[in-house]
Design an enzyme around this catalytic site. Structure first.
Site, PDB file in Angstrom:
ATOM      1  N   ASN A   1       1.687  -0.782 -15.797  1.00  0.00           N
ATOM      2  CA  ASN A   1       0.821  -0.925 -16.968  1.00  0.00           C
ATOM      3  C   ASN A   1       1.260  -2.191 -17.698  1.00  0.00           C
ATOM      4  OD1 ASN A   1      -0.541  -0.741 -19.380  1.00  0.00           O
ATOM      5  ND2 ASN A   1       0.503   1.117 -20.100  1.00  0.00           N
ATOM      6  N   TRP A   2       0.441  -3.221 -17.586  1.00  0.00           N
ATOM      7  CA  TRP A   2       0.811  -4.503 -18.208  1.00  0.00           C
ATOM      8  C   TRP A   2       0.611  -4.485 -19.727  1.00  0.00           C
ATOM      9  CZ3 TRP A   2      -0.924  -9.240 -14.706  1.00  0.00           C
ATOM     10  CH2 TRP A   2      -0.143  -9.240 -13.543  1.00  0.00           C
ATOM     11  N   LYS A   3      -0.028  -3.461 -20.263  1.00  0.00           N
ATOM     12  CA  LYS A   3      -0.327  -3.381 -21.704  1.00  0.00           C
ATOM     13  C   LYS A   3      -1.018  -4.683 -22.128  1.00  0.00           C
ATOM     14  CE  LYS A   3       3.391  -0.097 -22.126  1.00  0.00           C
ATOM     15  NZ  LYS A   3       4.398   0.544 -22.947  1.00  0.00           N
TER      16      LYS A   3
ATOM     17  N   HIS B   1      -2.929   6.977 -23.356  1.00  0.00           N
ATOM     18  CA  HIS B   1      -1.566   6.445 -23.497  1.00  0.00           C
ATOM     19  C   HIS B   1      -1.099   6.668 -24.937  1.00  0.00           C
ATOM     20  CE1 HIS B   1       1.797   3.681 -23.656  1.00  0.00           C
ATOM     21  NE2 HIS B   1       1.807   3.720 -22.327  1.00  0.00           N
TER      22      HIS B   1
ATOM     23  N   GLU C   1       0.312   4.823 -26.926  1.00  0.00           N
ATOM     24  CA  GLU C   1      -0.012   3.709 -27.839  1.00  0.00           C
ATOM     25  C   GLU C   1      -1.465   3.801 -28.312  1.00  0.00           C
ATOM     26  OE1 GLU C   1       1.438   0.679 -25.190  1.00  0.00           O
ATOM     27  OE2 GLU C   1       3.461   1.443 -25.505  1.00  0.00           O
TER      28      GLU C   1
ATOM     29  N   GLU D   1       5.048  10.727 -20.211  1.00  0.00           N
ATOM     30  CA  GLU D   1       5.764   9.598 -20.820  1.00  0.00           C
ATOM     31  C   GLU D   1       6.297  10.033 -22.184  1.00  0.00           C
ATOM     32  OE1 GLU D   1       4.371   5.586 -19.169  1.00  0.00           O
ATOM     33  OE2 GLU D   1       2.953   6.105 -20.729  1.00  0.00           O
TER      34      GLU D   1
ATOM     35  N   GLY E   1       9.717   1.738 -23.663  1.00  0.00           N
ATOM     36  CA  GLY E   1      10.177   0.433 -24.156  1.00  0.00           C
ATOM     37  C   GLY E   1      11.512   0.468 -24.868  1.00  0.00           C
TER      38      GLY E   1
ATOM     39  N   SER F   1      10.710   3.516 -19.608  1.00  0.00           N
ATOM     40  CA  SER F   1      11.948   2.790 -19.245  1.00  0.00           C
ATOM     41  C   SER F   1      12.346   2.953 -17.785  1.00  0.00           C
ATOM     42  CB  SER F   1      13.093   3.188 -20.192  1.00  0.00           C
ATOM     43  OG  SER F   1      12.796   2.791 -21.507  1.00  0.00           O
TER      44      SER F   1
ATOM     45  N   GLY G   1       6.021   0.144 -17.448  1.00  0.00           N
ATOM     46  CA  GLY G   1       5.528  -0.855 -18.394  1.00  0.00           C
ATOM     47  C   GLY G   1       6.208  -2.196 -18.161  1.00  0.00           C
ATOM     48  N   GLY G   2       7.216  -2.494 -18.968  1.00  0.00           N
ATOM     49  CA  GLY G   2       7.879  -3.804 -18.963  1.00  0.00           C
ATOM     50  C   GLY G   2       8.287  -4.281 -17.574  1.00  0.00           C
TER      51      GLY G   2
HETATM   52  P1  13P Z   1       8.158   0.899 -20.377  1.00  0.00           P
HETATM   53  O1  13P Z   1       8.321   1.023 -18.866  1.00  0.00           O
HETATM   54  O2  13P Z   1       8.141  -0.530 -20.841  1.00  0.00           O
HETATM   55  O3  13P Z   1       9.127   1.780 -21.096  1.00  0.00           O
HETATM   56  O4  13P Z   1       6.687   1.431 -20.723  1.00  0.00           O
HETATM   57  C1  13P Z   1       6.288   2.657 -20.210  1.00  0.00           C
HETATM   58  C2  13P Z   1       4.840   2.822 -20.456  1.00  0.00           C
HETATM   59  O5  13P Z   1       4.396   3.000 -21.570  1.00  0.00           O
HETATM   60  C3  13P Z   1       3.943   2.731 -19.286  1.00  0.00           C
HETATM   61  O6  13P Z   1       2.661   3.171 -19.601  1.00  0.00           O
END
Ligand code: 13P
Length: 249
Positions: free
Chosen positions: A8-10, A93, A95, A163, A169, A208, A229-230
């Site tokens: 997920n590149w957000k 998600h 967020e 999640e 993050g 993470s 994510g990251g």
């Molecule tokens: P991180 O891997 O950066 O913690 O993000 C997880 C996430 O929200 C994937 O949707």
């Protein structure tokens, strides 16, 4: 069941970032992994990402609106994502739940829209740190499953991503036994809601995930993949994660 390793590149990525996707696609082509690979870039990059992926990996959206079309300025429908070449869409998600006040009912409507458009919905759930500290994590996710997973959607159109909000993050993750406990619980709740065939729904862990912990997490029972994510933004971080996928199929 093959695991699904999803990135997920957000809200990250410009045209230049497709170079990372190109590296990932070439790597997948030359070293076929044991898992299915998916990247969800920002909506602006989906069509170009589909071309770059050359069918070596799937491309998905990060959100959709439930309606097919209409006066909803700035929103994107599931049909539009499908038309751009997406095969998946992330819905609910944390967020989106936090910054866009999405409720379980909104998320369920989006998951239904995904199915209507022929996309697989990755339905995200997870407790906050306060909820975990209060001993409520299992109850919170059970409620989210009830509210966010449409009962009528076919099993093949649903993936669940657990999640924990406090792990996103932050570099912190639950322990392996906490993840295993949660995933066993999710499997039970899903079977109670959707029936015995919910044993085939992939349950991803997200929060993470990185090269150093992927192997241990992906080897846990009932973990059907990861939502990253990251560490999905750079091919050099993402490759070791999908190479750590368990050989399950
Ligand atoms: P991180 O891997 O950066 O913690 O993000 C997880 C996430 O929200 C994937 O949707």
């Amino acid at each position: 069941m093959r695991q699904l390793i999803a990135g997920n590149w957000k809200m990250n990525g410009l045209g230049a970032s497709l170079a990372e996707l190109d590296v990932i696609a070439n790597h997948v082509a030359s070293h076929p992994p044991h898992a299915d690979i998916l990247i969800c870039p920002p909506a602006t990059l989906i069509a170009r990402a589909v071309a770059t992926a050359k069918e070596c990996l799937a491309i998905g959206g990060q959100d959709c609106r439930a309606e097919i079309s209409g006066a909803f300025t700035g929103d994107v429908s599931a049909e539009m994502l499908k038309d751009a070449g997406a095969a998946f869409v992330i819905v609910g998600h944390s967020e989106r739940r936090q910054y866009h006040q999405e409720t379980d009912a909104t998320v369920a409507a989006k998951a239904n829209a995904a199915h209507r458009a022929g996309l697989v919905a990755i339905v995200c759930i997870g407790e906050t740190e306060a909820e975990r500290n209060a001993g409520k994590a299992l109850d919170v996710v059970a409620r989210q499953i009830e509210g966010s997973v449409p009962q009528q959607a076919p099993i093949s159109s649903i993936v669940i991503a657990y999640e924990p909000v406090w792990a996103i993050g932050t570099g912190r993750t639950p322990t392996s036994s906490e993840i295993a406990e949660m995933h066993a619980h999710l499997r039970k709740r899903l079977i109670a809601r959707l029936g015995a065939h919910a044993k085939d729904v992939r349950l991803l862990y997200g929060g993470s995930v990185k090269p150093s912990n992927a192997r241990e997490i992906l080897a846990l029972p009932e973990v059907g993949g990861a939502l990253v994510g990251g560490a999905s933004l750079k091919a050099s971080d993402f490759q070791p994660i999908f190479e750590a996928a368990a050989r399950n199929s």
